[in-house]
Design an enzyme around this catalytic site. Structure first.
Site, PDB file in Angstrom:
ATOM      1  N   LYS A 153      -6.930  -0.623   6.976  1.00  0.00           N
ATOM      2  CA  LYS A 153      -8.281  -0.585   6.408  1.00  0.00           C
ATOM      3  C   LYS A 153      -9.055  -1.797   6.917  1.00  0.00           C
ATOM      4  O   LYS A 153      -9.772  -2.478   6.177  1.00  0.00           O
ATOM      5  CB  LYS A 153      -8.207  -0.569   4.868  1.00  0.00           C
TER       6      LYS A 153
ATOM      7  N   ASP B 220      -7.898   6.092   4.615  1.00  0.00           N
ATOM      8  CA  ASP B 220      -8.472   7.249   3.947  1.00  0.00           C
ATOM      9  C   ASP B 220      -8.568   8.440   4.892  1.00  0.00           C
ATOM     10  O   ASP B 220      -8.285   9.583   4.509  1.00  0.00           O
ATOM     11  CB  ASP B 220      -9.836   6.924   3.323  1.00  0.00           C
TER      12      ASP B 220
ATOM     13  N   ASP C   2       3.259   2.906   0.389  1.00  0.00           N
ATOM     14  CA  ASP C   2       3.757   3.463  -0.861  1.00  0.00           C
ATOM     15  C   ASP C   2       3.081   4.803  -1.147  1.00  0.00           C
ATOM     16  O   ASP C   2       3.727   5.773  -1.550  1.00  0.00           O
ATOM     17  CB  ASP C   2       3.488   2.469  -1.987  1.00  0.00           C
TER      18      ASP C   2
ATOM     19  N   TYR D 214       0.942  -5.435  -2.887  1.00  0.00           N
ATOM     20  CA  TYR D 214       2.015  -4.927  -3.733  1.00  0.00           C
ATOM     21  C   TYR D 214       2.893  -6.042  -4.300  1.00  0.00           C
ATOM     22  O   TYR D 214       3.819  -5.782  -5.057  1.00  0.00           O
ATOM     23  CB  TYR D 214       2.882  -3.967  -2.911  1.00  0.00           C
TER      24      TYR D 214
END
Length: 343
Positions: free
Chosen positions: A177, A212, A236, A125
């Site tokens: 992840k 996910d 976010d 980000y």
């Protein structure tokens, strides 16, 4: 209650001034001891002094180390860079706190009480991006670099564990992840388990989930989670998803906390399409003010504010249009203030 607390107030753009006015009325009714220094930022800063983050605003926050702000307008694509991101960087506000609690029962999900803690300064980000030209195309390839540090991860994780314990929570879930982004998010995951083993193993439980899978599980069974802590981009996304479980961004407060300053905000946009119509829902900023009261060691006032919001929408049935009611901002504020004063 005699000790006054200096604080910076940024009304913001669009509906910002309307919801800030409502929030100030509630804080005044509570007798909250803030001495406000009114400043500007975002589009208002550009219009006033040609700068979306004026020097006077930065100087004010450096002095007060505390700010409450309405939404700031940021153009998509070109234009000026997000003032929200710049504020986080300027004051090293490394922890983004996004609680989500069901206020109005009977929705698609009920009895939601979750906290998302998001790392605010690192990851994908941070905006380290560039284009690679090929032939006549100057933007043939777009590349972005993500950066996570062990120090940055540990300070965020320590904040998350400490906050979870202080709030009486039972479990912290690390969202990552690391199965694919083994270095970038693997470092964050490793730091979490290392810190927990060294300092918090006897105080709170820990587990982890891939981003996910976490998104799917939040929709299928959000009650399996308690506190979620994750890196910047994942946080976010998840914080908005969690807000959706309790009615949307109009019910979502946010806190950006660093070592030397803290800024509290409504996380929704400036909604220029309804600005000036007097129909905006101030609940998100009111809940952010409750977080600010807790941060400044006024938990009793925070509880009174939250209870008054609950009573206004559920007992008095005074709700703005986005909550299924017909009250305008002024009517909602009057009902809330009356409930605060009448206890």
């Amino acid at each position: 209650m005699s000790t006054r607390i200096p604080a910076t107030l940024i009304a913001g753009d669009g509906i910002g001034p309307e919801i800030v006015e409502s929030t100030l009325a509630a804080l005044d009714a509570l007798g909250a001891p803030y001495d406000w220094d009114h400043q500007t930022a975002g589009l208002g800063g550009v219009q006033a002094v040609g700068d979306p983050l004026p020097a006077a605003t930065l100087d004010s926050i450096r002095r007060t180390r505390l700010a409450l702000k309405g939404p700031l307008e940021t153009p998509s694509g070109g234009g000026f860079r997000s003032s929200n991101v710049r504020l986080r960087e300027e004051f090293q506000l490394y922890a983004n706190l996004r609680p989500a609690r069901t206020i109005i029962p009977g929705g698609r999900f009920d009895d939601i009480d979750l906290i998302v803690v998001r790392e605010n300064l690192e990851g994908l980000y941070i905006g380290h991006e560039h284009y690679v030209p090929i032939g006549n195309d100057p933007r043939a390839v777009a590349m972005a670099t993500g950066v996570n540090t062990r120090m940055g991860s540990l300070r965020l994780l320590e904040f998350a564990f400490e906050h979870a314990i202080a709030q009486g929570r039972k479990k912290v879930t690390i969202v990552h992840k690391a199965n694919i982004m083994k270095a970038l998010t693997g470092l964050f995951l490793d730091a979490a388990y290392d810190l927990h083993a060294r300092k918090y193993k006897d105080q709170i439980a820990i587990d982890s989930v891939i981003i996910d899978a976490c998104a799917m599980k939040l929709v299928l069974n959000p009650w399996q989670f308690d506190v979620l802590v994750t890196t910047n981009l994942f946080g976010d996304i998840l914080s908005d998803l969690v807000a959706g479980l309790v009615g949307g961004l109009g019910m979502a407060p946010g806190a950006n906390i660093g070592t030397d300053a803290a800024i509290f905000e409504a996380v929704h946009g400036s909604a220029p399409d309804i600005a000036g119509k007097g129909i905006a829902n101030p609940t998100a900023l009111l809940l952010a003010a409750a977080l600010m009261l807790e941060h400044t060691k006024l938990p009793d006032l925070a509880a009174r504010l939250r209870n008054a919001i609950d009573g206004t929408v559920n007992i008095d049935k005074v709700r703005t249009g986005d909550l299924g009611g017909n009250a305008n901002t002024e009517a909602f504020t009057k009902a809330l203030v009356a409930r605060i004063r009448n206890g």
